[in-house]
Design a protein around this motif. Structure first.
Motif, mmCIF file in Angstrom:
data_model
loop_
_atom_site.group_PDB
_atom_site.id
_atom_site.type_symbol
_atom_site.label_atom_id
_atom_site.label_comp_id
_atom_site.label_asym_id
_atom_site.label_seq_id
_atom_site.Cartn_x
_atom_site.Cartn_y
_atom_site.Cartn_z
ATOM 1 N N VAL A 174 6.402 -8.623 -50.283
ATOM 2 C CA VAL A 174 4.951 -8.706 -50.436
ATOM 3 C C VAL A 174 4.568 -8.904 -51.899
ATOM 4 O O VAL A 174 5.172 -8.329 -52.809
ATOM 5 N N ILE A 175 3.584 -9.766 -52.125
ATOM 6 C CA ILE A 175 2.924 -9.895 -53.430
ATOM 7 C C ILE A 175 1.556 -9.236 -53.236
ATOM 8 O O ILE A 175 0.664 -9.811 -52.612
ATOM 9 N N LEU A 176 1.394 -8.029 -53.752
ATOM 10 C CA LEU A 176 0.252 -7.198 -53.392
ATOM 11 C C LEU A 176 -1.089 -7.860 -53.684
ATOM 12 O O LEU A 176 -1.988 -7.836 -52.847
ATOM 13 N N LYS A 177 -1.237 -8.453 -54.846
ATOM 14 C CA LYS A 177 -2.538 -9.034 -55.192
ATOM 15 C C LYS A 177 -2.886 -10.198 -54.266
ATOM 16 O O LYS A 177 -4.036 -10.357 -53.854
ATOM 17 N N ASP A 178 -1.885 -11.017 -53.932
ATOM 18 C CA ASP A 178 -2.132 -12.121 -52.993
ATOM 19 C C ASP A 178 -2.507 -11.580 -51.621
ATOM 20 O O ASP A 178 -3.448 -12.056 -50.981
ATOM 21 N N THR A 179 -1.753 -10.585 -51.161
ATOM 22 C CA THR A 179 -2.011 -9.996 -49.842
ATOM 23 C C THR A 179 -3.400 -9.373 -49.782
ATOM 24 O O THR A 179 -4.138 -9.559 -48.802
ATOM 25 N N PHE A 180 -3.788 -8.653 -50.829
ATOM 26 C CA PHE A 180 -5.102 -8.017 -50.835
ATOM 27 C C PHE A 180 -6.223 -9.051 -50.908
ATOM 28 O O PHE A 180 -7.255 -8.892 -50.243
ATOM 29 N N HIS A 181 -6.030 -10.128 -51.672
ATOM 30 C CA HIS A 181 -7.052 -11.169 -51.747
ATOM 31 C C HIS A 181 -7.243 -11.830 -50.378
ATOM 32 O O HIS A 181 -8.368 -11.977 -49.892
ATOM 33 N N ILE A 182 -6.140 -12.228 -49.766
ATOM 34 C CA ILE A 182 -6.217 -12.929 -48.478
ATOM 35 C C ILE A 182 -6.818 -12.035 -47.406
ATOM 36 O O ILE A 182 -7.696 -12.448 -46.640
ATOM 37 N N ALA A 183 -6.348 -10.786 -47.338
ATOM 38 C CA ALA A 183 -6.848 -9.870 -46.313
ATOM 39 C C ALA A 183 -8.331 -9.559 -46.513
ATOM 40 O O ALA A 183 -9.095 -9.487 -45.539
ATOM 41 N N ARG A 184 -8.753 -9.416 -47.751
ATOM 42 C CA ARG A 184 -10.172 -9.135 -48.003
ATOM 43 C C ARG A 184 -11.042 -10.345 -47.709
ATOM 44 O O ARG A 184 -12.185 -10.215 -47.245
ATOM 45 N N TYR A 185 -10.520 -11.540 -47.960
ATOM 46 C CA TYR A 185 -11.239 -12.751 -47.562
ATOM 47 C C TYR A 185 -11.385 -12.804 -46.043
ATOM 48 O O TYR A 185 -12.445 -13.171 -45.523
ATOM 49 N N MET A 186 -10.320 -12.432 -45.336
ATOM 50 C CA MET A 186 -10.371 -12.433 -43.871
ATOM 51 C C MET A 186 -11.379 -11.416 -43.358
ATOM 52 O O MET A 186 -12.128 -11.687 -42.410
ATOM 53 N N GLU A 187 -11.421 -10.255 -43.987
ATOM 54 C CA GLU A 187 -12.398 -9.235 -43.591
ATOM 55 C C GLU A 187 -13.822 -9.732 -43.846
ATOM 56 O O GLU A 187 -14.720 -9.535 -43.012
ATOM 57 N N ALA A 188 -14.032 -10.359 -45.001
ATOM 58 C CA ALA A 188 -15.364 -10.864 -45.332
ATOM 59 C C ALA A 188 -15.791 -11.952 -44.357
ATOM 60 O O ALA A 188 -16.952 -12.012 -43.936
ATOM 61 N N GLU A 189 -14.859 -12.814 -43.999
ATOM 62 C CA GLU A 189 -15.153 -13.893 -43.054
ATOM 63 C C GLU A 189 -15.525 -13.333 -41.691
ATOM 64 O O GLU A 189 -16.450 -13.823 -41.033
ATOM 65 N N GLU A 190 -14.815 -12.297 -41.273
ATOM 66 C CA GLU A 190 -15.095 -11.683 -39.969
ATOM 67 C C GLU A 190 -16.428 -10.944 -40.001
ATOM 68 O O GLU A 190 -17.202 -11.006 -39.037
ATOM 69 N N ALA A 191 -16.715 -10.256 -41.115
ATOM 70 C CA ALA A 191 -17.973 -9.513 -41.227
ATOM 71 C C ALA A 191 -19.173 -10.456 -41.259
ATOM 72 O O ALA A 191 -20.260 -10.123 -40.766
ATOM 73 N N ALA A 192 -18.993 -11.645 -41.825
ATOM 74 C CA ALA A 192 -20.103 -12.612 -41.925
ATOM 75 C C ALA A 192 -20.552 -13.107 -40.556
ATOM 76 O O ALA A 192 -21.700 -13.529 -40.397
ATOM 77 N N LYS A 193 -19.668 -13.036 -39.567
ATOM 78 C CA LYS A 193 -20.010 -13.521 -38.223
ATOM 79 C C LYS A 193 -21.093 -12.670 -37.577
ATOM 80 O O LYS A 193 -21.869 -13.150 -36.761
ATOM 81 N N THR A 194 -21.128 -11.381 -37.924
ATOM 82 C CA THR A 194 -22.099 -10.474 -37.306
ATOM 83 C C THR A 194 -23.178 -10.019 -38.280
ATOM 84 O O THR A 194 -24.084 -9.292 -37.897
ATOM 85 N N SER A 195 -23.074 -10.455 -39.533
ATOM 86 C CA SER A 195 -24.050 -10.016 -40.545
ATOM 87 C C SER A 195 -25.291 -10.898 -40.530
ATOM 88 O O SER A 195 -25.222 -12.103 -40.273
ATOM 89 N N THR A 196 -26.425 -10.265 -40.815
ATOM 90 C CA THR A 196 -27.692 -11.007 -40.887
ATOM 91 C C THR A 196 -28.056 -11.349 -42.325
ATOM 92 O O THR A 196 -29.036 -12.052 -42.570
#
Length: 547
Positions: A174-196
Motif C-alpha cells: 500500500v502507498i498510504l497517501k495514494d490510497t487515502f486520496h482515492i478512497a476519499r475521492y470515492m467517498e466524496a463521489e458517493e456522498a454527492a449523489k445524495t447531497s443537495t
C-alpha cells in the motif's frame, strides 16, 4: 474563618484538556488532574483548579452544633478520583485524602507510577487570577492505566502501532497517501449523489480525473484498505472528519501517513532480514535428516550471491512449477536456462515452492494445477515464523509451542486469511533468492503482482470448495484449529454437490412414471404451481406423477 456562603465553577475546553476552575473552597493543593476516556475520540485530561474561598461576614453562631457546621469546608475533587481509580498511596486514617504531585510531574508515592495519573500538568497557583499558565505537553509515550488494563497510547502512537501490522495483515504494498486520496475521492463521489449542496466544479473535476486512471478493481482494493486502516486507527478518522481548522488537521494527517509509510517499508525489510538465518533449514523438507547441498550461510553476502537460481536446490524451488519436471529430469540444463533468462520467471505462474513435495512440486499435475497449491513446506514455516514465532516454524502440525507473544497475538490475528498466505509467499520467494536487500522485483519477477495474484486466487477462486479447504488447512496448521465457520464450509460443499447432481440429471430426459398414491395427496406439494383445492371424498383421485 467561616465557610463561604456559595461556590461556583467555570469549565473551559482547550483541545483535549478540560479545565475546571472551582472557586470559594479550601484546597489541600492547587491543582489535580487525571486522564479519563470519554465518548469523544481520544483521551481527555480533566484538570481541577481549586480556588480558596473568600471570607464573608456571617451571623454569630446560635449554638455549639451550628458552630461545628460553620468550620471551613475542604473541597477535594480527588475524593472522586480515589473512589473511581484507587489511591496509589492511601492514608489508613483517611483513605479518601487526595494525593499531591511533585514538581517533576510524578506522584509523591513510588507506587503511583503505575497509576492512571500518568502526568500532572504544572499550572501554577495565582490567587485571584483566572488565567492559567500554558499547559506543559506530555513527554511520556505509553503509560499504564489501572493494573491489568494494559497500555494506553496516544492517537499518533496507535497509528504507528497499526503501521507495523499493515504489511503483514492489511496490504503489503500500500502507498498510504495514494490510497487515502482515492478512497476519499470515492467517498466524496458517493456522498454527492445524495447531497443537495452545490459542488465545487474544480474539485469535482479533480476527483473525476483522479478516479478515471484507476481501474474499478483497484478502486475497490484502495477503499477496503482505507476502511480497514481507519477501523484500526480511529485517530486518522478524527483528523479526516474534523470540521474545524482543516489546514492543521490535513497537515497532521499527511505527517502521520508519511511516518506510517516509513514503518511499513521497515517491517517488510525487517521480516526479510530476520528470516535469513533460518531460511536454509526452512527450505529443505526434512532439515533434521539432510540440509541444503551445498550448504549456505544466507547472512554472508558471498553465500547470498550463491542462492536463488545459482543454487542447485533453490533454483528448483524458484523456477515456475510448469518447468519443474524438466528441471528434475536435467537440473543443470534448466538451471542454465534460468540463469541466462532463456526461461523467463514472472508472477504470472506459480513457483514450485508453492507446492508440497520433496523436492517441492515433484507431484505437480499440469491437468490439476490447484492440487496442493499454496501448501508448500517453505510457505508454512515462513508464515509461522512471522506470525507466531521462529520456534513454532519447524514443529509438527498440531503440536503446541510455548513462546512469547507473536505478531498474531499482538495484533489480534486468530485465523489465517488470503493476505497472510500472500505475504508468506512473497517473503519465501525473496528469502531463497540471491538478493541481499529488499526489492519489489527480482529480474522479471514482480513481488507486487505475485502478492495480489495470490490474494485474488483465494478470494475469487474458480473452485470455492478448494479455497475453503485451503484456509481450513492453514488454520489447522498454524493455530491447530479449524475455522469458526466450518459448518458453513461443509454446507457449501454439500450444496455444490447437489447443484452438480441437478445439472447432470437435467441433461437426461426421464419419462414420468405413474404411481398410485396410498391416500389423498396434497396436490400443491407435488405440483406447487397448482392451486390447493378441497375435493369431495367421492371424487376421482388424481393421477400423480413423480419425477
Amino acid at each position: 474563618m467561616s465557610a463561604p456562603s456559595s461556590w461556583n465553577a467555570a469549565v473551559n475546553v482547550l483541545g483535549d484538556v478540560v479545565f475546571l476552575d472551582i472557586r470559594n473552597v479550601v484546597s489541600l493543593d492547587s491543582t489535580y488532574c487525571f486522564n479519563l476516556n470519554i465518548d469523544t475520540p481520544g483521551i481527555k485530561k480533566i484538570v481541577f483548579r481549586i480556588r480558596e474561598w473568600v471570607e464573608e461576614a456571617v451571623e454569630p453562631a446560635e449554638s455549639a452544633t451550628n458552630q461545628t457546621s460553620s468550620q471551613p469546608v475542604v473541597a477535594s475533587p480527588c475524593n472522586l478520583l480515589t473512589r473511581r481509580m484507587g489511591n496509589p498511596n492511601p492514608d489508613p486514617a483517611n483513605p479518601t485524602v487526595p494525593w499531591k504531585s511533585n514538581n517533576d510531574g510524578t506522584s509523591s508515592s513510588e507506587e503511583s507510577s503505575a497509576s492512571s495519573v500518568d502526568e500532572l500538568s504544572s499550572l501554577g497557583s495565582q490567587k485571584g487570577s483566572a488565567k492559567p499558565k500554558k499547559l506543559r505537553k506530555s513527554t511520556s509515550k505509553v503509560t499504564n492505566d489501572k493494573k491489568g488494563s494494559g497500555p494506553t497510547r496516544s492517537g499518533r502512537e496507535e497509528c504507528m502501532h497499526v503501521a507495523r501490522w499493515i504489511p503483514r495483515g492489511i496490504d503489503m504494498f500500500v502507498i498510504l497517501k495514494d490510497t487515502f486520496h482515492i478512497a476519499r475521492y470515492m467517498e466524496a463521489e458517493e456522498a454527492a449523489k445524495t447531497s443537495t449542496k452545490s459542488e465545487d466544479e474544480d474539485l469535482k473535476r479533480e476527483q473525476k480525473d483522479a478516479l478515471s486512471i484507476v481501474t474499478k478493481d483497484a478502486q475497490e482494493r484502495h477503499l477496503k484498505t482505507y476502511q480497514r486502516i481507519l477501523f484500526s486507527a480511529p485517530h486518522l478518522q478524527t483528523l479526516i472528519r474534523g470540521r474545524h481548522n482543516r489546514t492543521k488537521l490535513e497537515t497532521e494527517l499527511n505527517s502521520i501517513l508519511s511516518e506510517m509509510q516509513e514503518i511499513i517499508g521497515q517491517i517488510r525489510s525487517e521480516d526479510a532480514s530476520h528470516l535469513k538465518p533460518f531460511i536454509g533449514n526452512y527450505a529443505v523438507a526434512q532439515p533434521e535428516v539432510k540440509g541444503l547441498e551445498p550448504l549456505i550461510f544466507s547472512e554472508n553476502k558471498k553465500f547470498r550471491a550463491r542462492m536463488g537460481v545459482n543454487h542447485p536446490q533453490l533454483a528448483g524451488m524458484s523456477c515456475l512449477v510448469k518447468h519443474v519436471n524438466a528441471y528434475h529430469a536435467d537440473p543443470k540444463k534448466v538451471q542454465e536456462q534460468l540463469q541466462n533468462g532463456e526461461i523467463r520467471m514472472n508472477a504470472g505462474a506459480w513457483p514450485a515452492l508453492a507446492y508440497p513435495g520433496d523436492p517441492p512440486g515433484v507431484d505437480f499435475d499440469v491437468e490439476d494445477i490447484q492440487e496442493g497449491l499454496l501448501r508448500g513446506h517453505l510457505l508454512k514455516r515462513v508464515l509461522r515464523h512471522i506470525y507466531t514465532s521462529p520456534s513454532s516454524a519447524l514443529i509438527d502440525n498440531g503440536e503446541l509451542s510455548v513462546t512469547c507473544s507473536g505478531n498474531a497475538e499482538l495484533h489480534g490475528m486468530y485465523k489465517v486469511e488470503a493476505k497472510h498466505i500472500a505475504y508468506a509467499l512473497v517473503q519465501s520467494r525473496f528469502g531463497i533468492s540471491s538478493r541481499d536487500k529488499w526489492q519489489e522485483t527480482d529480474g522479471n519477477y514482480s513481488y507486487r503482482d505475485a502478492y495480489y495474484r495470490t490474494i485474488k486466487a483465494i478470494r475469487e477462486p474458480f473452485d470455492e470448495a478448494w479455497a475453503e479447504e485451503l484456509l481450513e488447512w492453514w488454520n489447522k496448521t498454524v493455530f491447530g484449529n479449524k475455522r469458526d465457520d466450518e459448518d458453513l464450509i461443509l454446507m457449501r460443499k454439500q450444496s455444490a454437490k447437489r447443484a452438480a447432481a441437478q445439472v447432470q440429471s437435467a441433461t437426461s430426459v426421464i419419462p414420468p412414471v405413474e404411481a398410485k398414491p396410498t391416500g389423498d395427496p396434497d396436490i400443491s406439494t407435488v405440483h406447487p404451481s397448482m392451486p390447493t383445492t378441497s375435493m369431495p371424498a367421492t371424487s376421482v383421485k388424481p393421477r400423480v406423477y413423480f419425477r
